[in-house]
Write a protein that holds these residues in place. Sequence first.
Motif, PDB file in Angstrom:
ATOM      1  N   ILE A  66     -20.195  18.304   3.359  1.00 33.32           N
ATOM      2  CA  ILE A  66     -19.246  18.222   4.410  1.00 33.32           C
ATOM      3  C   ILE A  66     -17.669  19.086   4.005  1.00 33.32           C
ATOM      4  CG2 ILE A  66     -17.660  16.379   5.795  1.00 33.32           C
ATOM      5  CD1 ILE A  66     -20.178  14.624   5.202  1.00 33.32           C
ATOM      6  N   GLY A  67     -17.253  18.939   2.690  1.00 33.94           N
ATOM      7  CA  GLY A  67     -16.148  19.477   2.394  1.00 33.94           C
ATOM      8  C   GLY A  67     -16.122  21.010   2.621  1.00 33.94           C
ATOM      9  N   ALA A  68     -17.466  21.605   2.216  1.00 35.09           N
ATOM     10  CA  ALA A  68     -17.450  23.054   2.630  1.00 35.09           C
ATOM     11  C   ALA A  68     -17.438  23.349   4.061  1.00 35.09           C
ATOM     12  CB  ALA A  68     -18.713  23.719   2.146  1.00 35.09           C
ATOM     13  N   ILE A  73     -10.359  16.765   7.403  1.00 35.32           N
ATOM     14  CA  ILE A  73     -10.726  15.149   7.206  1.00 35.32           C
ATOM     15  C   ILE A  73     -11.007  14.566   5.962  1.00 35.32           C
ATOM     16  CG2 ILE A  73     -13.233  15.504   7.422  1.00 35.32           C
ATOM     17  CD1 ILE A  73     -13.246  13.438   9.718  1.00 35.32           C
ATOM     18  N   GLU A  74     -10.514  13.537   5.762  1.00 33.69           N
ATOM     19  CA  GLU A  74     -10.939  12.934   4.432  1.00 33.69           C
ATOM     20  C   GLU A  74     -12.430  12.714   4.437  1.00 33.69           C
ATOM     21  OE1 GLU A  74      -6.775  10.368   3.657  1.00 33.69           O
ATOM     22  OE2 GLU A  74      -8.377   9.172   4.473  1.00 33.69           O
ATOM     23  N   SER A  96     -16.713  18.049  -8.866  1.00 36.23           N
ATOM     24  CA  SER A  96     -17.298  19.173  -8.074  1.00 36.23           C
ATOM     25  C   SER A  96     -16.984  18.967  -6.777  1.00 36.23           C
ATOM     26  CB  SER A  96     -18.747  19.537  -8.798  1.00 36.23           C
ATOM     27  OG  SER A  96     -19.102  19.674  -9.725  1.00 36.23           O
ATOM     28  N   ALA A  97     -17.330  17.780  -5.953  1.00 33.25           N
ATOM     29  CA  ALA A  97     -17.385  17.666  -4.743  1.00 33.25           C
ATOM     30  C   ALA A  97     -15.628  17.600  -4.177  1.00 33.25           C
ATOM     31  CB  ALA A  97     -17.861  16.196  -4.275  1.00 33.25           C
ATOM     32  N   ASP A  98     -15.163  17.062  -5.160  1.00 36.06           N
ATOM     33  CA  ASP A  98     -13.557  17.229  -4.760  1.00 36.06           C
ATOM     34  C   ASP A  98     -12.964  18.572  -4.774  1.00 36.06           C
ATOM     35  OD1 ASP A  98     -11.277  15.539  -4.020  1.00 36.06           O
ATOM     36  OD2 ASP A  98     -10.387  15.787  -5.732  1.00 36.06           O
ATOM     37  N   LEU A  99     -13.472  19.329  -5.811  1.00 37.33           N
ATOM     38  CA  LEU A  99     -12.839  20.620  -5.816  1.00 37.33           C
ATOM     39  C   LEU A  99     -13.260  21.714  -4.682  1.00 37.33           C
ATOM     40  CD1 LEU A  99     -13.255  21.245  -9.658  1.00 37.33           C
ATOM     41  CD2 LEU A  99     -10.991  20.945  -8.605  1.00 37.33           C
ATOM     42  N   ILE A 100     -14.483  21.474  -4.257  1.00 36.08           N
ATOM     43  CA  ILE A 100     -15.187  22.067  -2.945  1.00 36.08           C
ATOM     44  C   ILE A 100     -14.311  21.834  -1.912  1.00 36.08           C
ATOM     45  CG2 ILE A 100     -17.035  22.156  -1.562  1.00 36.08           C
ATOM     46  CD1 ILE A 100     -18.881  22.005  -4.101  1.00 36.08           C
ATOM     47  N   SER A 101     -13.938  20.421  -1.702  1.00 35.21           N
ATOM     48  CA  SER A 101     -13.101  19.835  -0.488  1.00 35.21           C
ATOM     49  C   SER A 101     -11.856  19.976  -0.642  1.00 35.21           C
ATOM     50  CB  SER A 101     -13.459  18.339  -0.155  1.00 35.21           C
ATOM     51  OG  SER A 101     -12.783  17.614  -1.163  1.00 35.21           O
ATOM     52  N   ARG A 102     -11.221  20.684  -1.843  1.00 37.25           N
ATOM     53  CA  ARG A 102      -9.833  21.098  -1.901  1.00 37.25           C
ATOM     54  C   ARG A 102      -9.050  19.664  -1.871  1.00 37.25           C
ATOM     55  NH1 ARG A 102     -11.735  25.548   0.350  1.00 37.25           N
ATOM     56  NH2 ARG A 102     -11.367  27.505  -0.328  1.00 37.25           N
ATOM     57  N   GLY A 103      -9.547  18.607  -2.665  1.00 34.32           N
ATOM     58  CA  GLY A 103      -8.821  17.495  -2.967  1.00 34.32           C
ATOM     59  C   GLY A 103      -9.011  16.370  -1.622  1.00 34.32           C
ATOM     60  N   SER A 176     -11.467  16.802 -11.464  1.00 28.73           N
ATOM     61  CA  SER A 176     -10.544  17.096 -10.456  1.00 28.73           C
ATOM     62  C   SER A 176      -9.322  16.254 -10.976  1.00 28.73           C
ATOM     63  CB  SER A 176     -11.095  16.840  -9.190  1.00 28.73           C
ATOM     64  OG  SER A 176     -10.132  16.886  -8.055  1.00 28.73           O
ATOM     65  N   GLU A 177      -8.053  16.942 -11.119  1.00 33.07           N
ATOM     66  CA  GLU A 177      -7.093  16.211 -11.530  1.00 33.07           C
ATOM     67  C   GLU A 177      -6.413  15.190 -10.935  1.00 33.07           C
ATOM     68  OE1 GLU A 177      -5.941  16.732 -14.602  1.00 33.07           O
ATOM     69  OE2 GLU A 177      -6.774  18.804 -15.296  1.00 33.07           O
ATOM     70  N   GLY A 178      -6.520  15.358  -9.586  1.00 27.77           N
ATOM     71  CA  GLY A 178      -5.970  14.574  -8.511  1.00 27.77           C
ATOM     72  C   GLY A 178      -6.677  13.347  -7.966  1.00 27.77           C
ATOM     73  N   LEU A 179      -7.918  13.427  -8.501  1.00 30.05           N
ATOM     74  CA  LEU A 179      -8.915  12.171  -7.809  1.00 30.05           C
ATOM     75  C   LEU A 179      -8.497  10.820  -8.266  1.00 30.05           C
ATOM     76  CD1 LEU A 179     -11.418  11.792  -6.244  1.00 30.05           C
ATOM     77  CD2 LEU A 179     -12.919  12.215  -8.111  1.00 30.05           C
ATOM     78  N   LEU A 180      -7.890  10.644  -9.326  1.00 30.18           N
ATOM     79  CA  LEU A 180      -7.899   9.159  -9.723  1.00 30.18           C
ATOM     80  C   LEU A 180      -7.220   8.242  -8.866  1.00 30.18           C
ATOM     81  CD1 LEU A 180      -8.426   6.925 -12.030  1.00 30.18           C
ATOM     82  CD2 LEU A 180      -6.273   7.881 -13.244  1.00 30.18           C
ATOM     83  N   PRO A 181      -6.143   8.721  -7.894  1.00 26.20           N
ATOM     84  CA  PRO A 181      -5.350   7.875  -7.183  1.00 26.20           C
ATOM     85  C   PRO A 181      -6.159   7.691  -5.785  1.00 26.20           C
ATOM     86  CG  PRO A 181      -3.917   9.472  -7.998  1.00 26.20           C
ATOM     87  CD  PRO A 181      -5.391   9.915  -8.436  1.00 26.20           C
ATOM     88  N   ARG A 182      -7.435   8.340  -5.602  1.00 23.13           N
ATOM     89  CA  ARG A 182      -8.172   8.203  -4.451  1.00 23.13           C
ATOM     90  C   ARG A 182      -9.465   7.405  -4.603  1.00 23.13           C
ATOM     91  NH1 ARG A 182      -9.338  13.519  -3.736  1.00 23.13           N
ATOM     92  NH2 ARG A 182      -7.823  14.526  -5.127  1.00 23.13           N
ATOM     93  N   ILE A 183      -9.408   6.687  -5.718  1.00 18.23           N
ATOM     94  CA  ILE A 183     -10.583   5.661  -5.746  1.00 18.23           C
ATOM     95  C   ILE A 183     -10.448   4.215  -5.432  1.00 18.23           C
ATOM     96  CG2 ILE A 183     -11.985   4.513  -7.580  1.00 18.23           C
ATOM     97  CD1 ILE A 183     -12.058   7.903  -7.479  1.00 18.23           C
TER      98      ILE A 183
END
Length: 340
Positions: A66-68, A73-74, A96-103, A176-183
């Motif tokens: 979906i990210g690709a 969309i989130e 990997s999934a977060d980097l593909i979707s660009r965060g 993915s450096e910015g993923l932690l606040p999105r858990i």
Amino acid sequence: MKKIGFLSFGHWTPSSQSQTRSAADALLQSIDLAVAAEELGADGAYFRVHHFARQLASPFPLLAAIGARTKRIEIGTAVIDMRYENPFYMVEDAGSADLISRGRLQLGLSRGSPEQVIDGWRYFGYVPPQGKSDADMARQHTEVFLQLLQGKGFAEPNPRPMFPNPPGLLRVEPLSEGLLPRIWWGAATNATAEWAAKLGMNLQSSTLKFDETGKPFHIQQAEQIRAYRAAWKAAGHTREPRVSVSRSIFALMDDRDRAYFGQGNPSSDQIGFIEADTRAIFGRNYAAEPDVLVKELAKDEAIAEADTLLLTVPNQLGVDYNAHVIEAILKHVAPGLGWR
């Protein structure tokens, strides 16, 4: 303004009455629905994870696909059952999934619900430590996952590696450096909502929770959200947390809508038991003409408390119909409530 997304359980069945007859159908239609929802202006595409079931299971290939295919969309889960997860491998998959979707990943985690088989997590190789429950194990897996997402090195490097290492201890990659606040944490009780707040996770509250006070569902859920926010503030976090609630909402726009949802759907809270001895309260369904929905939804205290609303969709009715369901809410209901 309120973020509005959809939540799909990804059911499939080889029935002639289903538009989703195989696992391949469920996966490919989920991608198509996310694309359609983005085109309609929805904010999120979320998916439930169940094991040993004719539903969506391993989420990360789907999220990455979906990210690709999308740009804005989130993309998230609501929820991943952490009893089944290896947090180290999960960091790699999620990164990997977060980097593909660009965060754009928004990962909802949880202890999980009753499953299709007895102690299914044992087949995946996980057994709670002596004296601990499966819920304790889920929380422990989650805490390790959160620690790994901080990106600190912990693994001793091989002095003669196949490829050169960066200096110092190594971490799991890709991170993915910015993923932690999105858990997020899917909480069924006030206590687990408060635990999630202390760990800095956002809150997901579903269409059911443990019946802790006997009050109507939306009031109990609103109280849970307020308890979460109080615990968040007490923990001293500096960012503003996010909170989502899920609802089954159908605007009756035509005869097809009325045939599917105009009658026979619960219009009041339901009481039931999960795992035999835990009393739970299930939130009502909303199905009415748009002007009636606006009046009814305005009274829902939990929706008012949340910044994100996830619309549960009947995925077996097909992509086109589910896009119609989402569009009806976005265009004919949300503006009347000030969400759009």
